[in-house]
Design a protein around this motif. Sequence first.
Motif, PDB file in Angstrom:
ATOM      1  N   TRP A 262       0.837  -1.197   0.000  1.00 20.86           N
ATOM      2  CA  TRP A 262       0.000   0.000   0.000  1.00 20.86           C
ATOM      3  C   TRP A 262       0.876   1.253   0.000  1.00 20.86           C
ATOM      4  O   TRP A 262       1.883   1.326   0.705  1.00 20.86           O
ATOM      5  CB  TRP A 262      -0.903   0.007   1.225  1.00 20.86           C
ATOM      6  CG  TRP A 262      -1.922  -1.087   1.210  1.00 20.86           C
ATOM      7  CD1 TRP A 262      -3.078  -1.138   0.483  1.00 20.86           C
ATOM      8  CD2 TRP A 262      -1.897  -2.304   1.969  1.00 20.86           C
ATOM      9  NE1 TRP A 262      -3.768  -2.300   0.737  1.00 20.86           N
ATOM     10  CE2 TRP A 262      -3.057  -3.037   1.643  1.00 20.86           C
ATOM     11  CE3 TRP A 262      -1.000  -2.847   2.890  1.00 20.86           C
ATOM     12  CZ2 TRP A 262      -3.353  -4.285   2.196  1.00 20.86           C
ATOM     13  CZ3 TRP A 262      -1.275  -4.079   3.452  1.00 20.86           C
ATOM     14  CH2 TRP A 262      -2.442  -4.786   3.103  1.00 20.86           C
TER      15      TRP A 262
ATOM     16  N   LYS B 260      -0.327   4.443   0.741  1.00 18.02           N
ATOM     17  CA  LYS B 260      -0.706   5.329   1.853  1.00 18.02           C
ATOM     18  C   LYS B 260      -1.834   4.697   2.644  1.00 18.02           C
ATOM     19  O   LYS B 260      -2.812   4.219   2.074  1.00 18.02           O
ATOM     20  CB  LYS B 260      -1.133   6.710   1.358  1.00 18.02           C
ATOM     21  CG  LYS B 260      -1.514   7.680   2.501  1.00 18.02           C
ATOM     22  CD  LYS B 260      -2.101   8.986   2.006  1.00 18.02           C
ATOM     23  CE  LYS B 260      -1.023   9.946   1.553  1.00 18.02           C
ATOM     24  NZ  LYS B 260      -1.593  11.308   1.295  1.00 18.02           N
ATOM     25  N   ALA B 261      -1.693   4.730   3.965  1.00 20.15           N
ATOM     26  CA  ALA B 261      -2.725   4.200   4.864  1.00 20.15           C
ATOM     27  C   ALA B 261      -3.227   5.308   5.781  1.00 20.15           C
ATOM     28  O   ALA B 261      -2.430   6.104   6.289  1.00 20.15           O
ATOM     29  CB  ALA B 261      -2.175   3.044   5.698  1.00 20.15           C
TER      30      ALA B 261
ATOM     31  N   ILE C 125      -5.280   5.725   9.302  1.00 18.92           N
ATOM     32  CA  ILE C 125      -5.724   4.965  10.467  1.00 18.92           C
ATOM     33  C   ILE C 125      -6.492   5.894  11.397  1.00 18.92           C
ATOM     34  O   ILE C 125      -5.935   6.860  11.921  1.00 18.92           O
ATOM     35  CB  ILE C 125      -4.541   4.329  11.221  1.00 18.92           C
ATOM     36  CG1 ILE C 125      -3.699   3.459  10.275  1.00 18.92           C
ATOM     37  CG2 ILE C 125      -5.042   3.502  12.395  1.00 18.92           C
ATOM     38  CD1 ILE C 125      -2.444   2.887  10.920  1.00 18.92           C
TER      39      ILE C 125
ATOM     40  N   LEU D   8       4.170  -0.580   8.886  1.00 21.89           N
ATOM     41  CA  LEU D   8       3.776  -0.072   7.564  1.00 21.89           C
ATOM     42  C   LEU D   8       4.840   0.876   7.012  1.00 21.89           C
ATOM     43  O   LEU D   8       5.181   0.825   5.827  1.00 21.89           O
ATOM     44  CB  LEU D   8       2.424   0.640   7.655  1.00 21.89           C
ATOM     45  CG  LEU D   8       1.180  -0.249   7.779  1.00 21.89           C
ATOM     46  CD1 LEU D   8      -0.042   0.608   8.105  1.00 21.89           C
ATOM     47  CD2 LEU D   8       0.932  -1.052   6.505  1.00 21.89           C
TER      48      LEU D   8
ATOM     49  N   THR E  50       5.101   2.342   3.258  1.00 21.73           N
ATOM     50  CA  THR E  50       3.770   2.954   3.228  1.00 21.73           C
ATOM     51  C   THR E  50       3.784   4.271   3.992  1.00 21.73           C
ATOM     52  O   THR E  50       4.308   4.343   5.104  1.00 21.73           O
ATOM     53  CB  THR E  50       2.727   2.016   3.868  1.00 21.73           C
ATOM     54  OG1 THR E  50       2.749   0.751   3.216  1.00 21.73           O
ATOM     55  CG2 THR E  50       1.326   2.601   3.785  1.00 21.73           C
TER      56      THR E  50
ATOM     57  N   VAL F 231       1.860   6.833   6.266  1.00 20.28           N
ATOM     58  CA  VAL F 231       0.799   6.586   7.233  1.00 20.28           C
ATOM     59  C   VAL F 231       0.250   7.902   7.771  1.00 20.28           C
ATOM     60  O   VAL F 231       1.016   8.782   8.192  1.00 20.28           O
ATOM     61  CB  VAL F 231       1.304   5.726   8.412  1.00 20.28           C
ATOM     62  CG1 VAL F 231       0.189   5.514   9.444  1.00 20.28           C
ATOM     63  CG2 VAL F 231       1.817   4.374   7.911  1.00 20.28           C
TER      64      VAL F 231
ATOM     65  N   ALA G 234      -5.223   7.734  -0.504  1.00 24.94           N
ATOM     66  CA  ALA G 234      -4.883   6.548   0.283  1.00 24.94           C
ATOM     67  C   ALA G 234      -5.468   5.295  -0.359  1.00 24.94           C
ATOM     68  O   ALA G 234      -6.516   5.346  -1.015  1.00 24.94           O
ATOM     69  CB  ALA G 234      -5.397   6.691   1.708  1.00 24.94           C
TER      70      ALA G 234
ATOM     71  N   LEU H  64      -5.447   2.326   1.680  1.00 24.77           N
ATOM     72  CA  LEU H  64      -5.825   1.493   2.825  1.00 24.77           C
ATOM     73  C   LEU H  64      -6.367   2.402   3.920  1.00 24.77           C
ATOM     74  O   LEU H  64      -5.746   3.417   4.252  1.00 24.77           O
ATOM     75  CB  LEU H  64      -4.620   0.707   3.356  1.00 24.77           C
ATOM     76  CG  LEU H  64      -4.851  -0.108   4.632  1.00 24.77           C
ATOM     77  CD1 LEU H  64      -5.850  -1.232   4.398  1.00 24.77           C
ATOM     78  CD2 LEU H  64      -3.526  -0.674   5.175  1.00 24.77           C
TER      79      LEU H  64
ATOM     80  N   VAL I 133      -7.906   2.141   7.918  1.00 25.52           N
ATOM     81  CA  VAL I 133      -8.132   1.322   9.107  1.00 25.52           C
ATOM     82  C   VAL I 133      -8.994   2.114  10.076  1.00 25.52           C
ATOM     83  O   VAL I 133      -8.630   3.232  10.469  1.00 25.52           O
ATOM     84  CB  VAL I 133      -6.798   0.929   9.779  1.00 25.52           C
ATOM     85  CG1 VAL I 133      -7.072   0.107  11.042  1.00 25.52           C
ATOM     86  CG2 VAL I 133      -5.911   0.151   8.810  1.00 25.52           C
TER      87      VAL I 133
ATOM     88  N   SER J 298      -9.957  -1.733   3.145  1.00 26.36           N
ATOM     89  CA  SER J 298     -10.295  -1.231   4.479  1.00 26.36           C
ATOM     90  C   SER J 298     -10.231  -2.349   5.508  1.00 26.36           C
ATOM     91  O   SER J 298     -10.480  -3.520   5.197  1.00 26.36           O
ATOM     92  CB  SER J 298     -11.688  -0.597   4.497  1.00 26.36           C
ATOM     93  OG  SER J 298     -12.691  -1.573   4.254  1.00 26.36           O
TER      94      SER J 298
END
Length: 368
Positions: free
Chosen positions: A212, A214-215, A217, A237, A242, A244, A312, A314, A316, A336
């Motif tokens: 991924w 970009k995540a 959260i 990550l 990734t 974040v 993004a 991903l 969470v 997701s």
Amino acid sequence: MESSSAMVPFPLLTTPIESNYRACTIPYRFDSDNPRKATPTEISWINLFLNSVPSFRQRAESDTTVVDAPIKAEKFAERYTAILEDLKKDPQSHGGPPDCILLCRLREQILRELGFKDIFKKVKDDENAKAISLFEEVVRLNDAIEDDGKRMENLIRGILAGNIFDLGSAQLAEVFAKDGMSFLASCQSLVPRPWVIDDLDYFKMKWSRKSWKKAVIFVDNSGADIILGILPFARELLRRGTQVVLAANDLPSINDVTYPELIEILKKLKDENGKLSGADASGLLIANSGNDLPVIDLTSVSQELAYLASDADLVVLEGMGRGIETNLYAKLKCDSVKIGMVKHPEVAQFLGGRLYDCVFKYNESING
């Protein structure tokens, strides 16, 4: 980045027409129900919030930042209890019919009107200090796991164990007040798999194949939750390349970590070179979600978060409030994860699971 007063829809949420998005997961009522009579589900949830009033009153009356805190704490308990009893008699009162968002908002509004800004501040500070002292050891134990899939599963278990530090649950607040909680012991005592929703094996397979870029959260509680659960996962990550974004609340609510608090936590955890336990943290961003509740409606987030999240792949949503009681079935345009521990019997019953069961729901992008 600081929050802005103007709120916008989360850009990765599919449009309401496509997804029939409703923030609250559990339907308290249906169109066929009598609008003037509280449903059994509404009664059950109102009672759950009633049961939490004593623990909130106790926290409020010990708030040394508020003049006449004990008197005002009693006023809070009286006013909020009266409103909840009104909703039982007439679910249309006080902006109803009630759902988990309204019940949380009414509680926060009364506290703030009486001058209580953050009744859990002291316990949050204490738990953050404890968790910070354990961070390096938790990271070391994770890094020592050579198998990539096993290390990832250990990190997920850490998130779930950290998520038990939730003073919004009357039962957990009582346990915490008596005995405190041990993070490492909680990791060992999670209910055995399979959990009530358990996509972990599928996620492990994707973890080994996906990268991924970009995540985002959405974080939950202070203490072990953010510091020993989420941050080691975010660090992993980062090590995988990734970027974040950690999205934290604008204003205090229960013991949820806020945007300013998260900035201070990271200042204490990073070394003089800006690294997080040896990992390059230049790709770690902190965003103000604009939210002020322990639950979240994704049709209303800060412009800053919307901007940072737009590309993004991903998302969470962590914690019972953001990932289970709201948004469990939210459809997103990207991969997701909804993850959290079930800490209310009413949620366990709805899901067909056990109290303190775990949820790990993974959905791939609707675009494939």
